[in-house]
Write an enzyme that holds these catalytic residues in place. Structure first.
Site, mmCIF file in Angstrom:
data_model
loop_
_atom_site.group_PDB
_atom_site.id
_atom_site.type_symbol
_atom_site.label_atom_id
_atom_site.label_comp_id
_atom_site.label_asym_id
_atom_site.label_seq_id
_atom_site.Cartn_x
_atom_site.Cartn_y
_atom_site.Cartn_z
ATOM 1 N N ALA A 11 0.828 -1.209 0.000
ATOM 2 C CA ALA A 11 0.000 0.000 0.000
ATOM 3 C C ALA A 11 0.862 1.260 0.000
ATOM 4 O O ALA A 11 0.648 2.184 -0.804
ATOM 5 C CB ALA A 11 -0.905 -0.017 1.233
ATOM 6 N N TYR A 12 1.861 1.295 0.869
ATOM 7 C CA TYR A 12 2.602 2.546 1.015
ATOM 8 C C TYR A 12 3.556 2.780 -0.167
ATOM 9 O O TYR A 12 3.642 3.891 -0.694
ATOM 10 C CB TYR A 12 3.370 2.571 2.344
ATOM 11 C CG TYR A 12 3.640 3.992 2.788
ATOM 12 C CD1 TYR A 12 2.626 4.933 2.820
ATOM 13 C CD2 TYR A 12 4.916 4.405 3.138
ATOM 14 C CE1 TYR A 12 2.869 6.243 3.209
ATOM 15 C CE2 TYR A 12 5.162 5.714 3.541
ATOM 16 C CZ TYR A 12 4.129 6.630 3.567
ATOM 17 O OH TYR A 12 4.369 7.932 3.947
ATOM 18 N N SER A 140 0.093 9.474 7.208
ATOM 19 C CA SER A 140 -0.087 9.277 5.767
ATOM 20 C C SER A 140 -0.705 7.917 5.468
ATOM 21 O O SER A 140 -0.031 7.001 4.994
ATOM 22 C CB SER A 140 1.260 9.408 5.061
ATOM 23 O OG SER A 140 2.241 8.622 5.709
ATOM 24 N N ALA A 142 -2.139 5.270 3.428
ATOM 25 C CA ALA A 142 -1.822 5.086 2.008
ATOM 26 C C ALA A 142 -3.006 5.403 1.079
ATOM 27 O O ALA A 142 -2.826 6.057 0.045
ATOM 28 C CB ALA A 142 -1.342 3.663 1.785
ATOM 29 N N LYS A 193 4.093 4.828 18.076
ATOM 30 C CA LYS A 193 2.696 5.298 17.952
ATOM 31 C C LYS A 193 1.770 4.156 17.517
ATOM 32 O O LYS A 193 0.570 4.167 17.794
ATOM 33 C CB LYS A 193 2.584 6.510 17.019
ATOM 34 C CG LYS A 193 3.040 6.300 15.566
ATOM 35 C CD LYS A 193 1.970 5.773 14.635
ATOM 36 C CE LYS A 193 2.517 5.376 13.297
ATOM 37 N NZ LYS A 193 1.569 4.695 12.417
ATOM 38 N N ASP A 246 1.309 11.807 13.396
ATOM 39 C CA ASP A 246 1.086 10.385 13.127
ATOM 40 C C ASP A 246 0.429 9.687 14.318
ATOM 41 O O ASP A 246 -0.349 8.740 14.153
ATOM 42 C CB ASP A 246 2.416 9.714 12.771
ATOM 43 C CG ASP A 246 2.221 8.590 11.766
ATOM 44 O OD1 ASP A 246 1.081 8.390 11.310
ATOM 45 O OD2 ASP A 246 3.210 7.912 11.440
ATOM 46 N N SER A 256 -6.745 3.059 10.129
ATOM 47 C CA SER A 256 -5.467 2.516 10.606
ATOM 48 C C SER A 256 -5.622 1.026 10.941
ATOM 49 O O SER A 256 -6.560 0.618 11.628
ATOM 50 C CB SER A 256 -5.023 3.277 11.861
ATOM 51 O OG SER A 256 -4.171 2.457 12.652
HETATM 52 N N1 LIG Z 1 -0.031 1.696 4.653
HETATM 53 C C1 LIG Z 1 0.185 2.893 5.191
HETATM 54 O O1 LIG Z 1 -0.733 3.737 5.274
HETATM 55 C C2 LIG Z 1 1.549 3.259 5.673
HETATM 56 C C3 LIG Z 1 2.528 2.310 5.911
HETATM 57 N N2 LIG Z 1 3.748 2.686 6.360
HETATM 58 C C4 LIG Z 1 4.776 1.704 6.672
HETATM 59 O O2 LIG Z 1 5.269 1.160 5.462
HETATM 60 C C5 LIG Z 1 5.706 -0.188 5.676
HETATM 61 C C6 LIG Z 1 5.063 -1.081 4.618
HETATM 62 O O3 LIG Z 1 3.661 -1.055 4.890
HETATM 63 P P1 LIG Z 1 2.551 -1.282 3.801
HETATM 64 O O4 LIG Z 1 2.986 -0.860 2.447
HETATM 65 O O5 LIG Z 1 1.335 -0.680 4.339
HETATM 66 O O6 LIG Z 1 2.444 -2.882 3.863
HETATM 67 P P2 LIG Z 1 1.580 -3.837 2.943
HETATM 68 O O7 LIG Z 1 1.206 -4.979 3.780
HETATM 69 O O8 LIG Z 1 0.536 -3.067 2.233
HETATM 70 O O9 LIG Z 1 2.641 -4.305 1.831
HETATM 71 C C7 LIG Z 1 3.842 -4.911 2.117
HETATM 72 C C8 LIG Z 1 4.500 -5.255 0.787
HETATM 73 O O10 LIG Z 1 5.832 -5.677 1.040
HETATM 74 C C9 LIG Z 1 6.078 -6.758 0.180
HETATM 75 N N3 LIG Z 1 7.185 -7.549 0.672
HETATM 76 C C10 LIG Z 1 7.264 -8.238 1.835
HETATM 77 N N4 LIG Z 1 8.466 -8.832 1.907
HETATM 78 C C11 LIG Z 1 9.149 -8.494 0.786
HETATM 79 C C12 LIG Z 1 10.432 -8.795 0.277
HETATM 80 N N5 LIG Z 1 11.263 -9.562 0.948
HETATM 81 N N6 LIG Z 1 10.787 -8.266 -0.928
HETATM 82 C C13 LIG Z 1 9.969 -7.478 -1.603
HETATM 83 N N7 LIG Z 1 8.736 -7.155 -1.173
HETATM 84 C C14 LIG Z 1 8.342 -7.672 -0.009
HETATM 85 C C15 LIG Z 1 4.766 -7.526 0.119
HETATM 86 O O11 LIG Z 1 4.723 -8.359 -1.011
HETATM 87 C C16 LIG Z 1 3.775 -6.367 0.020
HETATM 88 O O12 LIG Z 1 3.606 -5.982 -1.325
HETATM 89 C C17 LIG Z 1 5.285 -0.552 7.130
HETATM 90 O O13 LIG Z 1 6.387 -0.434 7.987
HETATM 91 C C18 LIG Z 1 4.247 0.505 7.463
HETATM 92 O O14 LIG Z 1 4.195 0.810 8.845
HETATM 93 C C19 LIG Z 1 4.073 3.992 6.530
HETATM 94 C C20 LIG Z 1 3.132 4.974 6.313
HETATM 95 C C21 LIG Z 1 1.792 4.673 5.920
HETATM 96 O O1 LIG Z 2 1.468 4.650 9.624
HETATM 97 C C1 LIG Z 2 0.390 4.797 9.112
HETATM 98 C C2 LIG Z 2 -0.178 6.110 8.815
HETATM 99 O O2 LIG Z 2 0.754 7.133 8.963
HETATM 100 C C3 LIG Z 2 -0.433 3.626 8.783
HETATM 101 O O3 LIG Z 2 -0.999 3.161 9.932
HETATM 102 P P1 LIG Z 2 -1.438 1.617 10.027
HETATM 103 O O4 LIG Z 2 -0.206 0.808 9.748
HETATM 104 O O5 LIG Z 2 -1.968 1.473 11.393
HETATM 105 O O6 LIG Z 2 -2.497 1.412 8.974
#
Ligand SMILES: NC(=O)C1=CN([C@@H]2O[C@H](COP(=O)(O)OP(=O)(O)OC[C@H]3O[C@@H](n4cnc5c(N)ncnc54)[C@H](O)[C@@H]3O)[C@@H](O)[C@H]2O)C=CC1
Ligand SMILES: O=C(CO)COP(=O)(O)O
Length: 332
Positions: A11-12, A140, A142, A193, A246, A256
């Site tokens: 997502a991010y 933020s 996503a 957080k 955040d 979230s």
């Molecule tokens: N979703 C959100 O709103 C936000 C997320 N974040 C942070 O960003 C980080 C990622 O979160 P999301 O994107 O939300 O997770 P997600 O669960 O949406 O996606 C994770 C992605 O990582 C990939 N992945 C896992 N292991 C991998 C590897 N070894 N090589 C390549 N790809 C791999 C998965 O296939 C998946 O596409 C987390 O630490 C989260 O806290 C930060 C800000 C906002």
């Molecule tokens: O870090 C985030 C927003 O800034 C996303 O929060 P969640 O991982 O709880 O969805």
């Protein structure tokens, strides 16, 4: 214009790819799930994580890491904390030139009870492939970024000049990015957080009331700073977008995942069952354990983080949070 590679098609990573492609940069995403890569290339969507939202058509995605790293100036780590170490080993294998690394994972180093920046710098050190290190943190969700809704964040690096240059690369009329140089503060705030958000979700699930939730967030902010100060974190950071912003978002938004897990814990009256039934990325569970161990290591007395550890790891009934969290709180 920069050549930017994003690791992870989650997502991010996807919403950041959209911001950067909107800003005219050349963006390649690397993913390990072929259906997600094809969805991005063919439909300009990421249906797995972001439904029907259409993304900038200039984003390219690939499952070939070597190809993804062909011309990289800036590499964005967009995978969850648990995947970082293994993904960095793969990146080093295929990296062709020195890159600026920007981390977005919100976590800490469980093994060394340390900062992710230190872990990432260490992992890259021998390869000499990391030119600079920075991190992007702030409120933020996503799906909102993907819909180009107004969002303000901190681009953090030890060197303010580096942070300023990188902030410009991300900034546009819906994505407002401010440079900052307190990496420790941003990282501690970003990781912890999420645990506060799970606690806030528990209170929400039990209908403890808005007073209780606001008070819990306040306890969380104070304890986050208490832990952060062991790493030299600055108090100002806990008021900026990476800190206060955040924390408010994650601890109050139903979008979230951390907050949602908390609601489910209240619903099932068990963290164990809730976690078995909720398989999305929830970083606050790991952060709770690290926070607990940090408090032990530095002899810190916390209320929220102690209670959250017992609920998440020792199957303590979640109602304990309401009963205990406001007793004997230490404020900054
Ligand atoms: N979703 C959100 O709103 C936000 C997320 N974040 C942070 O960003 C980080 C990622 O979160 P999301 O994107 O939300 O997770 P997600 O669960 O949406 O996606 C994770 C992605 O990582 C990939 N992945 C896992 N292991 C991998 C590897 N070894 N090589 C390549 N790809 C791999 C998965 O296939 C998946 O596409 C987390 O630490 C989260 O806290 C930060 C800000 C906002
Ligand atoms: O870090 C985030 C927003 O800034 C996303 O929060 P969640 O991982 O709880 O969805």
């Amino acid at each position: 214009m920069k050549n930017i590679t994003i690791i992870g098609t989650g997502a991010y990573g996807t919403c950041l790819a959209n911001v950067l492609a909107d800003n005219g940069h050349s963006v390649v995403m690397y993913g390990i799930v072929e259906t997600q890569v094809n969805d991005l290339n063919i439909n300009h969507k990421n249906s797995t994580f972001l439904g029907d939202i259409k993304f900038n058509q200039n984003i390219k995605a690939t499952t070939d890491l070597s190809a993804a790293l062909e011309k990289t100036d800036i590499l964005i780590l967009g995978v969850p904390t648990v995947a970082l170490k293994s993904v960095i080993k793969d990146i080093i294998k295929y990296a062709k030139n020195e890159m600026i690394i920007i981390n977005t994972a919100k976590g800490l180093d469980e093994e060394n009870l340390g900062l992710l920046s230190d872990l990432i710098k260490r992992e890259f050190a021998e390869s000499k492939m990391m030119k600079e290190y920075a991190a992007l943190y702030g409120p933020s969700i996503a799906s909102e970024v993907a819909q180009r809704k107004p969002t303000a964040l901190m681009l953090c690096s030890d060197k303010l000049e580096v942070a300023k240059d990188l902030a410009k690369i991300f900034s546009n009329e819906y994505f407002y990015v401010y440079p900052w140089n307190d990496l420790a503060g941003c990282e501690i705030a970003a990781a912890l957080k999420n645990t506060v958000a799970i606690g806030s979700g528990i209170l929400f699930g039990f209908e403890a009331g808005d007073n209780a939730q606001a008070s819990l967030i306040t306890v969380g902010a104070n304890e986050m700073f208490l832990i952060g100060s062991q790493f030299g974190a600055r108090l100002e950071t806990f008021f900026n977008f990476a800190g206060l912003g955040d924390l408010i978002l994650t601890a109050s938004s139903q979008k979230s995942r951390n907050f949602t897990l908390g609601r489910k814990i209240a619903k099932y009256n068990s963290a164990k069952i809730a976690m078995e039934n909720y398989k999305l990325t929830v970083e606050g569970v790991g952060s709770a354990k690290i926070a607990f161990n940090l408090c032990k290591k530095y002899n810190l007395k916390t209320s929220l983080f102690e209670n959250m550890f017992q609920i998440l790891y020792n199957d303590t009934k979640p109602i304990a949070l309401i009963n205990n969290v406001f007793n004997d709180v230490k404020l900054v």
